[in-house]
Design a protein around this motif. Structure first.
Motif, PDB file in Angstrom:
ATOM      1  N   ASP A  22      45.103   2.032  -3.404  1.00 46.29           N
ATOM      2  CA  ASP A  22      45.027   1.130  -4.733  1.00 46.29           C
ATOM      3  C   ASP A  22      44.132  -0.185  -3.980  1.00 46.29           C
ATOM      4  OD1 ASP A  22      46.214   2.471  -6.854  1.00 46.29           O
ATOM      5  OD2 ASP A  22      47.972   2.413  -5.474  1.00 46.29           O
ATOM      6  N   LEU A  23      44.590  -0.612  -2.958  1.00 48.95           N
ATOM      7  CA  LEU A  23      43.992  -1.852  -2.009  1.00 48.95           C
ATOM      8  C   LEU A  23      43.986  -1.360  -0.635  1.00 48.95           C
ATOM      9  CD1 LEU A  23      46.738  -4.209  -3.628  1.00 48.95           C
ATOM     10  CD2 LEU A  23      44.418  -3.977  -4.217  1.00 48.95           C
ATOM     11  N   VAL A  24      43.044  -2.038   0.056  1.00 50.08           N
ATOM     12  CA  VAL A  24      42.791  -1.843   1.496  1.00 50.08           C
ATOM     13  C   VAL A  24      42.903  -2.985   2.393  1.00 50.08           C
ATOM     14  CG1 VAL A  24      41.454   0.382   1.117  1.00 50.08           C
ATOM     15  CG2 VAL A  24      40.175  -1.872   1.315  1.00 50.08           C
ATOM     16  N   VAL A  25      43.178  -2.982   3.507  1.00 49.52           N
ATOM     17  CA  VAL A  25      43.052  -4.159   4.602  1.00 49.52           C
ATOM     18  C   VAL A  25      42.257  -3.563   5.512  1.00 49.52           C
ATOM     19  CG1 VAL A  25      44.422  -5.323   6.220  1.00 49.52           C
ATOM     20  CG2 VAL A  25      45.212  -5.024   3.931  1.00 49.52           C
ATOM     21  N   ILE A  26      41.347  -4.325   6.073  1.00 41.09           N
ATOM     22  CA  ILE A  26      40.256  -4.077   7.137  1.00 41.09           C
ATOM     23  C   ILE A  26      40.694  -4.897   8.473  1.00 41.09           C
ATOM     24  CG2 ILE A  26      38.071  -4.195   7.924  1.00 41.09           C
ATOM     25  CD1 ILE A  26      36.911  -4.179   4.923  1.00 41.09           C
ATOM     26  N   LEU A  27      41.077  -4.135   9.475  1.00 38.98           N
ATOM     27  CA  LEU A  27      41.276  -4.383  10.965  1.00 38.98           C
ATOM     28  C   LEU A  27      39.961  -4.824  11.420  1.00 38.98           C
ATOM     29  CD1 LEU A  27      44.582  -2.800  12.186  1.00 38.98           C
ATOM     30  CD2 LEU A  27      44.272  -5.398  11.473  1.00 38.98           C
ATOM     31  N   VAL A  33      49.655   1.875  -3.328  1.00 40.06           N
ATOM     32  CA  VAL A  33      49.137   2.327  -1.832  1.00 40.06           C
ATOM     33  C   VAL A  33      48.361   1.509  -1.078  1.00 40.06           C
ATOM     34  CG1 VAL A  33      48.221   4.272  -0.539  1.00 40.06           C
ATOM     35  CG2 VAL A  33      49.367   4.716  -2.792  1.00 40.06           C
ATOM     36  N   ILE A  34      48.762   1.005  -0.019  1.00 38.91           N
ATOM     37  CA  ILE A  34      47.848   0.162   0.642  1.00 38.91           C
ATOM     38  C   ILE A  34      47.377   0.740   1.933  1.00 38.91           C
ATOM     39  CG2 ILE A  34      47.856  -2.164   2.089  1.00 38.91           C
ATOM     40  CD1 ILE A  34      48.665  -2.442  -0.957  1.00 38.91           C
TER      41      ILE A  34
END
Length: 604
Positions: free
Chosen positions: A278-283, A100-101
């Motif tokens: 599980d993992l994240v991306v920051i905008l 899950v991103i």
């Protein structure tokens, strides 16, 4: 480092503009045009001749033009641009099967654009005129995204995109809940299982047009789960949901990951994103101007970096001040000389629903969080506190001449009733014509970005803009007791943190009292010095316990919901424990469901 200028089309208001940004461009004297007004799109357009001198920025009264300073390493990583001089998106998150991103960041930085690109609804133009599928695949050659895009464009991947705009569903889909879901998948057993999983079984015979926002959200998620796709994109799946429903939805999405699906989730509730992803991306970037996707990060590290305001891998400062949480429970300021409000046992019947409020006291300087499931009477109590409803039994006793200020749950009602009023006139009608001389006005104007909205009509505002205006108007009123019903709804993470900061600062400096109904447990923890717990049977009966210190109240609530939270050892933020984990079992044994720090046994 490259410098370019872009136009924020949402802020640009050509009907009210003298176009000084165009007239004062220094290149006009040479016969060249770095900026001109496009009659077709009715917006200014900035050409390649622009030297990013910044003059047009100073001339624009709407803060609609921005200079972008992009790092050299981002050159060539522009994924999509909306028209000449429009918003630019840099980089895309990399989806991974079985993971899950999560995407975290402000609104207007490209989250929905990312969702549409990865679901195949929008083909990225690579900030050029070439938006062919082969060009996109070639752009990602040699990366994991090449395989994903090849499969996406060859129709080898079935994609389901649960959009954020669930309010429009009844306009296009008619019928009873179970019939609508059966049309999605004609398997009665599967439909029953999903309805049970999302607590929809009792709503099977209800028409979609009769559902609340939270019920519609769960129906939309149920429909997505039933489609049996390879890729799932969930855009703001927790909006309108209470805390229990949020974790119920999170568990359903996690089950998809265990089946090896590609999953992208966009949401603003940090506690849920921490548990779900599980993992994240920051905008990060400038809303309306450009957005940059960070590198993929571990969920704990990514959220902590976001709160601290510094992205380590990118060496990028995205916020001047870090966000901190209490590592230890705050003490309640329950001094009798500060007593401001007291109530006897209250009863109120609304239709077939019956609400009971146990006797309680509230004191100056407190922010009392109100927590509990939907349909349990929280908003009814908020209206009684604000004087909008009278209790059937019991009384509320103010100590002294107490002025109330109330921010209602549904800010859309404000726009419906007062849509032709400008933001400035609305704030003046609530807070008085001299509101700009209020000592708190600069904090609110800057923190809530109100200045560009002042001449806008309420009917023209988005949900988030309307929410900020309603909160500001309520806070600017000279009151002793402030009641906020779901103030974080429609706001992005950054806006929620600003609202939390300004709300606490204002209440503390005024030595006033605030009651806050909220479902975002991270923000509730950020602002509350005490809490009031609701329990009962939603839609039938509800009971509110007396206000108590945050530790006691949250322990009581979490016991009822059979869940535990711990403190992150770095930031102090609350984090959900997996049921049955070592920390979960330890905290249950210690009877400590909310405040527990164990840096040696962090789960992830």
């Amino acid at each position: 480092m490259s410098r370019i200028a872009v136009v924020d089309n949402d802020r640009c208001q050509p009907k009210k503009c003298t176009q000084e940004c165009i007239r004062f461009c220094p290149l006009v004297r040479t016969g060249k045009r770095a900026i001109y007004f496009d009659e077709e799109i009715k917006k200014p357009v900035i050409t390649d001749l622009c030297t990013a001198c910044g003059i047009c920025i100073k001339k624009c009264p709407f803060d609609a033009i921005t200079i972008i300073n992009t790092p050299a390493e981002l050159e060539g990583e522009c994924i999509h641009q909306y028209g000449p001089s429009g918003f630019k998106l840099f980089r895309l998150p990399i989806l991974k099967p079985g993971k899950v991103i999560g995407i975290i960041g402000q609104n207007a930085l490209g989250k929905t654009t990312i969702a549409k690109i990865l679901s195949g609804e929008v083909k990225p133009n690579l900030c050029s005129n070439n938006s062919s599928e082969s060009a996109v695949i070639q752009y990602f050659k040699g990366t994991e995204m090449q395989t994903y895009m090849e499969r996406l464009y060859s129709k080898d991947l079935r994609v389901v995109h649960k959009t954020q705009y669930i309010e429009a569903i009844p306009m296009y889909v008619k019928g009873r809940v179970k019939d609508v879901l059966y049309k999605v998948k004609g398997d009665e057993k599967a439909v029953g299982e999903v309805m049970e999983k999302l607590n929809l079984s009792h709503l099977g015979d209800r028409l979609l047009s009769e559902l609340s926002g939270g019920e519609l959200q769960r129906v939309a998620i149920a429909a997505a789960l039933l489609r049996g796709a390879d890729v799932y994109v969930f855009d703001e799946p927790t909006t309108h949901l209470d805390i229990i429903e949020r974790f119920r939805v999170a568990n359903a999405i996690r089950e998809l990951a265990e089946e090896g699906k590609y999953i992208l989730v966009i949401d603003h509730d940090l506690a849920i994103m921490d548990y779900l992803s599980d993992l994240v991306v920051i905008l990060y970037g400038k809303p309306g101007a450009y957005g940059i996707s960070s590198h993929v990060k571990g969920v704990k590290e990514g959220i902590n970096e976001y709160l601290k305001g510094y992205l380590v891998d990118e060496n990028m400062l995205i916020r001047k001040e870090p966000v901190r949480f209490n590592m230890n429970p705050p003490s309640r300021n329950a001094r009798e000389d500060k007593l401001l409000l007291e109530w006897t046992q209250l009863r109120k019947r609304v239709g077939s629903f019956e609400l009971t409020i146990m006797p309680g006291k509230a004191f100056r300087g407190e922010v009392i969080g109100i927590i509990g499931p939907n349909g349990i009477g929280k908003s009814t109590f908020a209206k009684m506190l604000a004087g909008a409803l009278e209790p059937d039994e019991g009384i509320i006793v103010p100590y002294g001449s107490v002025v109330m200020s109330y921010k209602p749950q549904y800010v859309s009602d404000i726009a419906m009733k007062l849509g032709d009023m400008t933001v400035g006139n609305y704030i003046a009608s609530v807070a008085g014509p001299e509101y700009q001389s209020n000592i708190h006005w600069p904090d609110l104007a800057n923190g809530f970005t109100l200045i560009p909205l002042m001449d806008r009509l309420l009917s023209e505002l988005s949900g988030g803009e309307l929410q900020r205006v309603a909160i500001a108007a309520a806070l600017l009123r000279g009151a002793d007791v402030y009641v906020f019903d779901e103030p974080m709804a429609y706001l992005d993470v950054e806006q929620r943190m600003r609202v939390a900061h300004v709300l606490v600062k204002t209440i503390t400096e005024k030595e006033a009292l605030a009651f806050v109904v909220e479902h975002d447990i991270t923000m509730l923890d950020r602002i509350s010095t005490a809490a009031l717990v609701f329990h009962g049977e939603p839609g039938t009966s509800g009971t509110a316990e007396p206000p108590s210190d945050l530790r006691t109240a949250m322990n009581q609530f979490l016991k009822m919901q059979d869940m535990t939270f711990r403190r992150d050892s770095s930031t102090g933020r609350p984090r959900f424990n997996k049921k049955g984990s070592v920390l979960d079992r330890t905290q249950r044994e210690l009877n400590e469901f909310y405040y527990f720090v164990d840096s040696g046994r962090e789960e992830r």
